[in-house]
Motif scaffolding. Sequence first.
Motif: not given
Length: 114
Positions: A75-98
């Motif tokens: 998640k941290e790697e994607v956050a860095r590449k996408a210029k997003l915060s770790y929390n944004q990536v984490k929340r997106w993944v949670q929402n996508q699972r839902y």
Amino acid sequence: MSDLTSTNETKNAPFDASQLQAALEALKTNSVLQALIQASLTPAEPLKRAMFSEEQKRLLESLFEKTTHPNREQKEEVARKAKLSYNQVKRWVQNQRYRTKRQQKELSPSSSST
């Protein structure tokens, strides 16, 4: 023994009005407390919804295709590449699972309808 009894009675005695008034005035003059009170009284602004770019969505979806439960490093790697915060990536993944789980439930026939 009588000293202990009188001390306990003093500790358990209710405050008189003058003591309460003095305590209230002391609280009113505390600027930090005033700021906290003011902050709790003002309505919070609604959070703004993040709008991901196409590239950010591509990176997030790619991560989710690899694994639906990525570890922190992924998640941290994607956050860095996408210029997003770790929390944004984490929340997106949670929402996508839902969303995925909800779509699967909608597509599968329910056993209660038979």
